[in-house]
Scaffold this motif. Structure first.
Motif, PDB file in Angstrom:
ATOM      1  N   MET A 142      37.031  58.648  76.007  1.00 14.39           N
ATOM      2  CA  MET A 142      37.764  59.870  76.362  1.00 14.39           C
ATOM      3  C   MET A 142      36.779  61.030  76.482  1.00 14.39           C
ATOM      4  N   SER A 143      36.828  61.747  77.575  1.00 12.37           N
ATOM      5  CA  SER A 143      35.902  62.858  77.766  1.00 12.37           C
ATOM      6  C   SER A 143      36.344  64.022  76.899  1.00 12.37           C
ATOM      7  N   PHE A 144      35.363  64.726  76.344  1.00 14.56           N
ATOM      8  CA  PHE A 144      35.654  65.858  75.469  1.00 14.56           C
ATOM      9  C   PHE A 144      35.514  67.142  76.266  1.00 14.56           C
ATOM     10  N   ARG A 145      36.619  67.884  76.334  1.00 15.12           N
ATOM     11  CA  ARG A 145      36.591  69.133  77.097  1.00 15.12           C
ATOM     12  C   ARG A 145      36.369  70.307  76.149  1.00 15.12           C
ATOM     13  N   ARG A 146      35.469  71.188  76.520  1.00  9.68           N
ATOM     14  CA  ARG A 146      35.182  72.365  75.708  1.00  9.68           C
ATOM     15  C   ARG A 146      36.447  73.217  75.571  1.00  9.68           C
ATOM     16  N   GLY A 147      36.705  73.663  74.378  1.00 11.26           N
ATOM     17  CA  GLY A 147      37.851  74.546  74.166  1.00 11.26           C
ATOM     18  C   GLY A 147      39.109  73.815  73.744  1.00 11.26           C
ATOM     19  N   VAL A 148      39.102  72.489  73.823  1.00 19.72           N
ATOM     20  CA  VAL A 148      40.282  71.729  73.398  1.00 19.72           C
ATOM     21  C   VAL A 148      40.099  71.358  71.928  1.00 19.72           C
ATOM     22  N   VAL A 149      41.058  71.749  71.094  1.00 17.70           N
ATOM     23  CA  VAL A 149      40.972  71.468  69.669  1.00 17.70           C
ATOM     24  C   VAL A 149      41.442  70.040  69.405  1.00 17.70           C
ATOM     25  N   ARG A 150      40.622  69.280  68.700  1.00 16.99           N
ATOM     26  CA  ARG A 150      40.960  67.890  68.406  1.00 16.99           C
ATOM     27  C   ARG A 150      42.152  67.831  67.448  1.00 16.99           C
ATOM     28  N   GLN A 151      43.121  67.003  67.800  1.00 15.25           N
ATOM     29  CA  GLN A 151      44.309  66.867  66.965  1.00 15.25           C
ATOM     30  C   GLN A 151      44.024  65.898  65.812  1.00 15.25           C
ATOM     31  N   SER A 152      44.284  66.323  64.597  1.00 17.93           N
ATOM     32  CA  SER A 152      44.157  65.450  63.445  1.00 17.93           C
ATOM     33  C   SER A 152      44.940  66.041  62.287  1.00 17.93           C
ATOM     34  N   LYS A 153      45.658  65.185  61.574  1.00 17.91           N
ATOM     35  CA  LYS A 153      46.430  65.688  60.427  1.00 17.91           C
ATOM     36  C   LYS A 153      45.527  66.042  59.255  1.00 17.91           C
ATOM     37  N   PHE A 154      44.231  65.685  59.348  1.00 13.70           N
ATOM     38  CA  PHE A 154      43.311  65.969  58.247  1.00 13.70           C
ATOM     39  C   PHE A 154      42.389  67.165  58.535  1.00 13.70           C
ATOM     40  N   ARG A 155      42.680  67.885  59.611  1.00 15.07           N
ATOM     41  CA  ARG A 155      41.817  69.031  59.949  1.00 15.07           C
ATOM     42  C   ARG A 155      41.900  70.130  58.896  1.00 15.07           C
ATOM     43  N   HIS A 156      43.016  70.174  58.157  1.00 13.75           N
ATOM     44  CA  HIS A 156      43.192  71.269  57.199  1.00 13.75           C
ATOM     45  C   HIS A 156      43.249  70.769  55.761  1.00 13.75           C
ATOM     46  N   VAL A 157      42.521  69.685  55.474  1.00 14.48           N
ATOM     47  CA  VAL A 157      42.468  69.191  54.095  1.00 14.48           C
ATOM     48  C   VAL A 157      41.899  70.296  53.205  1.00 14.48           C
ATOM     49  N   PHE A 158      42.597  70.534  52.101  1.00 15.44           N
ATOM     50  CA  PHE A 158      42.270  71.655  51.234  1.00 15.44           C
ATOM     51  C   PHE A 158      41.787  71.122  49.889  1.00 15.44           C
ATOM     52  N   ALA A 159      40.607  71.525  49.460  1.00 14.50           N
ATOM     53  CA  ALA A 159      40.047  71.069  48.186  1.00 14.50           C
ATOM     54  C   ALA A 159      40.224  72.153  47.126  1.00 14.50           C
ATOM     55  N   GLN A 160      40.676  71.731  45.946  1.00 10.26           N
ATOM     56  CA  GLN A 160      40.875  72.712  44.874  1.00 10.26           C
ATOM     57  C   GLN A 160      40.555  72.095  43.521  1.00 10.26           C
ATOM     58  N   ALA A 161      39.740  72.820  42.732  1.00 13.29           N
ATOM     59  CA  ALA A 161      39.421  72.370  41.377  1.00 13.29           C
ATOM     60  C   ALA A 161      40.608  72.640  40.460  1.00 13.29           C
ATOM     61  N   TRP A 162      40.796  71.760  39.485  1.00 12.25           N
ATOM     62  CA  TRP A 162      41.884  71.939  38.525  1.00 12.25           C
ATOM     63  C   TRP A 162      41.527  73.037  37.535  1.00 12.25           C
ATOM     64  N   LYS A 163      42.532  73.581  36.884  1.00 12.24           N
ATOM     65  CA  LYS A 163      42.311  74.658  35.911  1.00 12.24           C
ATOM     66  C   LYS A 163      41.541  74.129  34.709  1.00 12.24           C
ATOM     67  N   ALA A 164      40.906  75.060  33.996  1.00 11.14           N
ATOM     68  CA  ALA A 164      40.017  74.694  32.878  1.00 11.14           C
ATOM     69  C   ALA A 164      40.724  73.849  31.826  1.00 11.14           C
ATOM     70  N   GLU A 165      42.019  74.108  31.592  1.00 10.35           N
ATOM     71  CA  GLU A 165      42.715  73.357  30.537  1.00 10.35           C
ATOM     72  C   GLU A 165      42.927  71.891  30.894  1.00 10.35           C
ATOM     73  N   HIS A 166      42.725  71.520  32.167  1.00  7.62           N
ATOM     74  CA  HIS A 166      42.877  70.123  32.583  1.00  7.62           C
ATOM     75  C   HIS A 166      41.529  69.391  32.679  1.00  7.62           C
ATOM     76  N   CYS A 167      40.441  70.067  32.341  1.00  6.63           N
ATOM     77  CA  CYS A 167      39.108  69.452  32.384  1.00  6.63           C
ATOM     78  C   CYS A 167      38.789  68.782  31.044  1.00  6.63           C
ATOM     79  N   LEU A 168      37.768  67.927  31.070  1.00  2.00           N
ATOM     80  CA  LEU A 168      37.238  67.352  29.836  1.00  2.00           C
ATOM     81  C   LEU A 168      35.976  68.115  29.459  1.00  2.00           C
ATOM     82  N   ASP A 169      35.893  68.566  28.220  1.00  3.67           N
ATOM     83  CA  ASP A 169      34.738  69.347  27.772  1.00  3.67           C
ATOM     84  C   ASP A 169      33.918  68.577  26.744  1.00  3.67           C
ATOM     85  N   ASP A 170      32.662  68.994  26.590  1.00  5.57           N
ATOM     86  CA  ASP A 170      31.730  68.387  25.643  1.00  5.57           C
ATOM     87  C   ASP A 170      31.474  66.908  25.943  1.00  5.57           C
ATOM     88  N   VAL A 171      31.424  66.581  27.230  1.00  3.77           N
ATOM     89  CA  VAL A 171      31.044  65.228  27.649  1.00  3.77           C
ATOM     90  C   VAL A 171      29.549  65.261  27.962  1.00  3.77           C
TER      91      VAL A 171
END
Length: 492
Positions: free
Chosen positions: A1-30
């Motif tokens: 498939m030829s790639f045309r400039r300016g066309v945004v690739r469709q994917s449900k994973f384009r907006h995957v959002f990464a987030q660290a859990w709050k401090a109370e859910h971490c393990l400490d002193d490991v």
């Protein structure tokens, strides 16, 4: 498939959002291990988190239930049967209580963790595998055959064991002239790919002891490389260029003469550890000593490896555990979770796809590899191959609390997506109570436009729900078509 400039690739994973859990859910002193070996130093499954830790007088690793958080007491029981530091740990894909550990003491041990976790230090392994003459740094369980474990050591030898009997079943002693950096099984466990200090990528049939394919100088740099088999048979490698730039490359095993895609990233020193999710065809790259996690989607359209995003934090990672897909929270549209190792802390990081719907998002969760092995060890040793046995993740989905639904009058009440049908509508008397109350307050004049808005909102909600069902069914049909195509091509 030829790639045309300016066309945004469709994917449900384009907006995957990464987030660290709050401090109370971490393990400490490991006290995370300081060994210089380039392994992730951690392994995680839906029941337990394991982390290789500093230990006086030998090698030890911590195993705690996955839900545990807070401070780890110094008297916390550990798995401590090795005579030298542990270099790698891997959970069995077919039993969430079985974990293997590889050590500088030249042995591999397999442990059975009690249900609920350790209550006392564990020193007795279920089986000890002795066959390497130097330290053992790589473990790789067979993806579909029960109790088959591959080990690779600094003696440049690959051994394949039947853990159930404790016997060595295959040995590859002369395939690698130098230190082996990584080993990865293909989807059905019929072959492995390896990268070595001689900079070559090899595809090997471990049962016949035959090197099927070789590509010299996959990456020109002298620093360690990694390789991982993708589910479609392609291989993704990470390494360094001659100018010490970190690289990512995609290879077609039918023709290793040139990479299908190659990307240069930065000039950091940390080895890039690839974590692959076959369900989403996403690859996550963590550099040891980095503060970032890059993630990519691999597709059939050029440029094949598509950069999605980058998660960045203030503290560098010593390693990370990658949770198997059976453990993610499907209610929160979580598609991956890492347990990032700091110097004295373990921090969960969730990768989610933002969705508004309350329904199970079937398009994000195709059936995934379950605990049930497709083959017994003897069947694989006898020459059989089989793809993983898949399970649905919809069972891990919990419908939102009913009171949340009750508060939104305009939303229709729907059954679970599996049934694909709406629940019976509320009684008409209850439905009409609100307009009647409004009529009493306004002297009998009901507001017709508002009633029409309610109907419109109901229709829109129903359409959204139906659309989610259709998406899930499309995903299922696509999967079945692919399986049918493989059968017709004789691959199964």
């Amino acid at each position: 498939m030829s790639f045309r400039r300016g066309v945004v690739r469709q994917s449900k994973f384009r907006h995957v959002f990464a987030q660290a859990w709050k401090a109370e859910h971490c393990l400490d002193d490991v006290r995370v291990s300081r060994v210089t070996w380039d392994s992730p130093l951690s392994a995680v499954n839906p029941k337990f988190l394991a982390v290789i830790v500093e230990a006086g007088g030998g090698g030890a690793f911590l195993v705690v239930p996955i839900g545990k958080s807070g401070r780890i007491d110094q008297s916390c029981p550990m798995v401590c049967g090795h005579a030298a530091p542990v270099l790698d740990i891997q959970w069995s894909p077919h039993d969430d209580n079985i974990i293997a550990s590889a050590s500088e003491d030249c042995t591999v041990k397999v442990w059975q963790i009690p249900e609920g976790g350790l209550t006392a230090p564990m020193t007795e392994a279920v089986v000890t595998l002795e066959g390497h003459s130097k330290r053992v740094g790589i473990l790789a369980w067979h993806p579909t055959a029960f109790n088959i474990l591959l080990t690779a050591g600094c003696d440049n030898v690959i051994l394949v064991w039947n853990v159930g009997t404790g016997e060595l079943v295959y040995q590859l002693a002369d395939a690698h002239p130098d230190l082996i950096y990584s080993v990865s099984w293909n989807k059905n466990g019929s072959a492995v790919c390896t990268v070595c200090k001689d900079k070559a990528l090899r595809v090997i049939d471990p049962r016949r002891g035959v090197v099927l394919k070789v590509r010299e100088k996959v990456h020109e740099g002298t620093r360690p490389m990694r390789a991982v088999f993708l589910s479609d048979g392609k291989i993704l490698t990470t390494g360094f260029s001659r100018m010490s730039e970190r690289q990512l490359a995609l290879w077609d095993t039918k023709d290793l003469s040139e990479p299908m895609a190659e990307q240069e990233m930065d000039t950091s020193n940390g080895v890039l550890l690839p974590f692959y999710d076959p369900d989403t065809n996403m690859v996550y790259l963590l550099g040891k000593g980095d503060c970032t996690i890059r993630y990519f989607e691999v597709t059939d359209e050029s440029p094949y490896v598509h950069f999605l995003s980058l998660y960045s934090s203030k503290e560098p990672q010593r390693g990370a555990g990658f949770l198997s897909k059976r453990g993610v929270d499907v209610n929160k549209c979580e598609i991956a979770r890492f347990y990032k190792l700091h110097e004295r802390k373990v921090e969960p990081i969730s990768m989610t796809v933002p969705r508004k719907s309350d329904l199970f998002q079937g398009d994000l969760y195709p059936d995934t590899a379950g605990l049930e092995p497709a083959l017994l060890a003897d069947e694989w040793i006898a020459g059989q191959d089989a793809p993983p046995l898949l399970v649905s993740l919809s069972g891990g989905y919990a419908a939102p609390p009913s009171k949340h639904r009750e508060t939104v009058r305009s939303k229709p009440r729907l059954a679970s997506q599996d049934s694909g049908s709406a629940a019976p509508a509320a009684p008409k008397e209850a439905e009409d109570e609100e307009p009647r109350a409004a009529a009493r307050e306004t002297g009998g004049n009901t507001e017709r436009p508002k009633r029409e808005d309610d109907i419109l909102n109901e229709l829109l909600s129903e359409m959204k729900a139906l659309r989610a069902v259709v998406l899930a069914q499309s995903q299922r049909i696509e999967l079945l078509e692919r399986q049918l195509a493989r059968i017709e091509d004789g691959d199964v």
